[in-house]
Design a protein around this motif. Structure first.
Motif, PDB file in Angstrom:
ATOM      1  N   PHE A 112      30.653  -0.316  -0.864  1.00  0.00           N
ATOM      2  CA  PHE A 112      30.632  -0.434  -2.333  1.00  0.00           C
ATOM      3  C   PHE A 112      31.470  -1.613  -2.818  1.00  0.00           C
ATOM      4  O   PHE A 112      31.154  -2.207  -3.854  1.00  0.00           O
ATOM      5  N   LEU A 113      32.518  -1.971  -2.080  1.00  0.00           N
ATOM      6  CA  LEU A 113      33.285  -3.163  -2.463  1.00  0.00           C
ATOM      7  C   LEU A 113      32.428  -4.413  -2.348  1.00  0.00           C
ATOM      8  O   LEU A 113      32.540  -5.337  -3.155  1.00  0.00           O
ATOM      9  N   LEU A 114      31.553  -4.457  -1.336  1.00  0.00           N
ATOM     10  CA  LEU A 114      30.675  -5.615  -1.157  1.00  0.00           C
ATOM     11  C   LEU A 114      29.749  -5.848  -2.342  1.00  0.00           C
ATOM     12  O   LEU A 114      29.402  -6.987  -2.658  1.00  0.00           O
ATOM     13  N   THR A 115      29.340  -4.763  -2.983  1.00  0.00           N
ATOM     14  CA  THR A 115      28.399  -4.897  -4.097  1.00  0.00           C
ATOM     15  C   THR A 115      29.078  -5.297  -5.400  1.00  0.00           C
ATOM     16  O   THR A 115      28.396  -5.708  -6.345  1.00  0.00           O
ATOM     17  N   GLU A 116      30.410  -5.186  -5.454  1.00  0.00           N
ATOM     18  CA  GLU A 116      31.104  -5.363  -6.726  1.00  0.00           C
ATOM     19  C   GLU A 116      32.061  -6.547  -6.749  1.00  0.00           C
ATOM     20  O   GLU A 116      32.290  -7.135  -7.796  1.00  0.00           O
ATOM     21  N   LEU A 117      32.625  -6.914  -5.612  1.00  0.00           N
ATOM     22  CA  LEU A 117      33.674  -7.934  -5.581  1.00  0.00           C
ATOM     23  C   LEU A 117      33.223  -9.172  -4.824  1.00  0.00           C
ATOM     24  O   LEU A 117      32.277  -9.126  -4.036  1.00  0.00           O
ATOM     25  N   ASP A 118      33.930 -10.280  -5.069  1.00  0.00           N
ATOM     26  CA  ASP A 118      33.685 -11.486  -4.290  1.00  0.00           C
ATOM     27  C   ASP A 118      33.939 -11.193  -2.817  1.00  0.00           C
ATOM     28  O   ASP A 118      34.750 -10.328  -2.461  1.00  0.00           O
ATOM     29  N   ILE A 119      33.312 -11.932  -1.952  1.00  0.00           N
ATOM     30  CA  ILE A 119      33.298 -11.625  -0.519  1.00  0.00           C
ATOM     31  C   ILE A 119      34.693 -11.610   0.096  1.00  0.00           C
ATOM     32  O   ILE A 119      34.949 -10.882   1.068  1.00  0.00           O
TER      33      ILE A 119
END
Length: 508
Positions: A464-471
């Motif tokens: 879910f972090l991948l979908t919301e934050l810069d890489i």
């Protein structure tokens, strides 16, 4: 002969094979016969396996008494009594010296020297405060014993040594590795909220995490407090995954202190929960109350009500819902002010895998639990059926991960969770082969089940972090997660190797 010289007393000690060594159990003695060595300064050296309860005691309550006795007939008896303080040797030079002294006097050290596994042993030096030598015929004639005092040894220890020892005991009582059961669902709930509303209140998130950790730490202590008498009857020995911290049984923390601080942490966590209710909404109350009831009544003293003795599977459902579903949804609710079907569905694999951690940890203690009236699921249904339940939970968890993106409840990045499958497969392999063997044989399954829960949960958060934050942030998070997994795996693997090497030494 009168007063003996130091050389004569040391010569007596060298003639003796074993010593009765007593440590303190909160005022009550604990004794063991052990092979020992002695140097010219009257320092006594002994050795035992890493993680041994005696070593844990010495690390926390170092005061020690020894009695070395010789003579088959009364009028031939001589003995040496020593009072001192033990220290577990860490310096390599000190350890090598102790090993050299002990290898000709201790069968254990000799065997481990032969197989090159001395790193699996702890070496302990007992510095004497006072040494008393007695020879029965002389004592009967009114002659005094030979006494030597070593006041310099009393001065070589700082009060901070005792403070650090007490801190270590309380750290073990909290059971820090078990706190990953709380860490994972709170992180997941926060990540789900971030993906849902595109922001995260860091203050509320940290407060939620602290409150959740406190309720689990308090629950751990309350369970130790309630199970102290029953777990004290466990005759199967301690292993890396034996339930409870054993701090009460080892005499390192009193039962009253354990109960008091467990209840105190629970009360503080409840106050944090009340604050979170006021800032996020009244709908959080059922989750908080459920968690408190599950923690307080999960287990109890012999003969009293507990969920674990209520019916088959109740305890596992409590753990799954509390440390899987409700903590995830609670952390999500604190951030968003609402519940969601997505948060519930995503929490199910975490719930299934944490219940597996509880289930596999019941295997080593099954026989002892049955004798003491602790009716865990393994006790109720048997090890073979419990093994099949374990495998089914693994399968169900990964099936859920597989279908949620297809049904539109999660991004396809959720499939990163499949990277934890190797740990699940290893857990299943060891459980399948060793479920009905010696308790030590199933330890690898315990380890891989625990790591699977932690790694899978961290990977779901990463998804879910991948979908919301810069890489950059997700990659840094993933790197930190891998380091944590490696540390936990290495810690558990060290415990397993110690047990395995000890068994192999005496098989050979």
């Amino acid at each position: 002969m009168g007063i003996r010289s130091k050389e004569e007393v040391i010569a007596f000690l060298l003639r003796a094979e074993v010593a009765a060594i007593g440590t303190s159990n909160m005022g009550s003695p604990r004794q063991r016969m052990m092979h020992f060595a002695v140097d010219k300064q009257f320092n006594i050296y002994v050795s035992s396996m890493k993680g041994d309860p005696k070593v844990i005691q010495w690390s926390n309550i170092p005061e020690t008494a020894l009695l070395i006795h010789q003579g088959e007939e009364f009028l031939q008896m001589e003995e040496c009594e020593m009072i001192g303080r033990a220290e577990v040797l860490k310096d390599h030079t000190d350890r090598d010296m102790a090993a050299q002294l002990l290898k000709t006097r201790s069968p254990i050290v000799a065997q481990f020297t032969e197989i090159g596994a001395l790193d699996k042993l702890e070496f302990i030096r007992i510095r004497p405060f006072i040494v008393k030598y007695r020879y029965v015929p002389e004592i009967l004639q009114g002659e005094p014993p030979t006494v030597y005092e070593f006041s310099e040894n009393r001065q070589s220890f700082s009060v901070w040594d005792d403070v650090r020892a007490k801190a270590r005991a309380w750290k073990e009582a909290v059971r820090p590795l078990s706190l990953t059961a709380t860490f994972v669902p709170i992180l997941l709930g926060g990540a789900l909220a971030l993906a849902s509303i595109h922001q995260l209140n860091i203050g509320l998130f940290l407060l939620t995490l602290i409150g959740a950790i406190m309720i689990q730490a308090g629950t751990n202590m309350i369970n130790d407090w309630k199970d102290a008498e029953r777990d004290g009857e466990n005759s199967t020995g301690m292993r890396p995954f034996t339930g409870g911290s054993r701090m009460i049984q080892l005499g390192l923390i009193s039962r009253a202190d354990m109960g008091f601080f467990g209840l105190l942490l629970t009360v503080i966590a409840t106050l944090i929960g009340i604050y979170l209710v006021f800032v996020s909404g009244w709908s959080l109350i059922p989750l908080i109350l459920y968690g408190i009831l599950a923690g307080v009544f999960y287990t109890s003293e012999k003969g009293k009500f507990s969920f674990i003795n209520m019916a088959p599977g109740i305890a596992e459902v409590l753990i799954a819902t509390t440390y899987g579903v409700f903590m995830t949804m609670g952390a999500y609710f604190v951030q968003t002010g609402s519940y969601s079907l997505q948060a519930f569905l995503i929490s199910l694999p975490v719930a299934l895998f944490i219940s597996n951690v509880l289930l596999i940890n019941q295997f080593p203690d099954a026989e002892s639990d049955a004798k003491t009236g602790k009716n865990t699921l393994v006790v109720r249904v048997g090890k073979r059926a419990a093994r099949n339940i374990l495998i089914s939970c693994f399968m169900a968890g990964y099936i859920i991960i597989g279908i949620l993106p297809i049904l539109g409840f999660a991004p396809y990045t959720l499939y990163f969770g499949f990277l934890s499958i190797p740990f699940a497969l290893q857990a299943v392999r060891y459980a399948w082969q060793n479920y009905d063997k010696n308790a030590a044989d199933i330890i690898p399954s315990n380890a891989h089940t625990a790591i699977n829960h932690l790694f899978n949960g961290l990977l779901l958060v990463f998804a879910f972090l991948l979908t919301e934050l810069d890489i950059v942030i997700p990659i840094v998070y993933l790197a930190a997660s891998l380091l944590l997994i490696f540390w936990v795996w290495n810690y558990i693997e060290r415990q397993r190797r110690v047990m395995n090497d000890f068994r192999n030494a005496f098989k050979n």
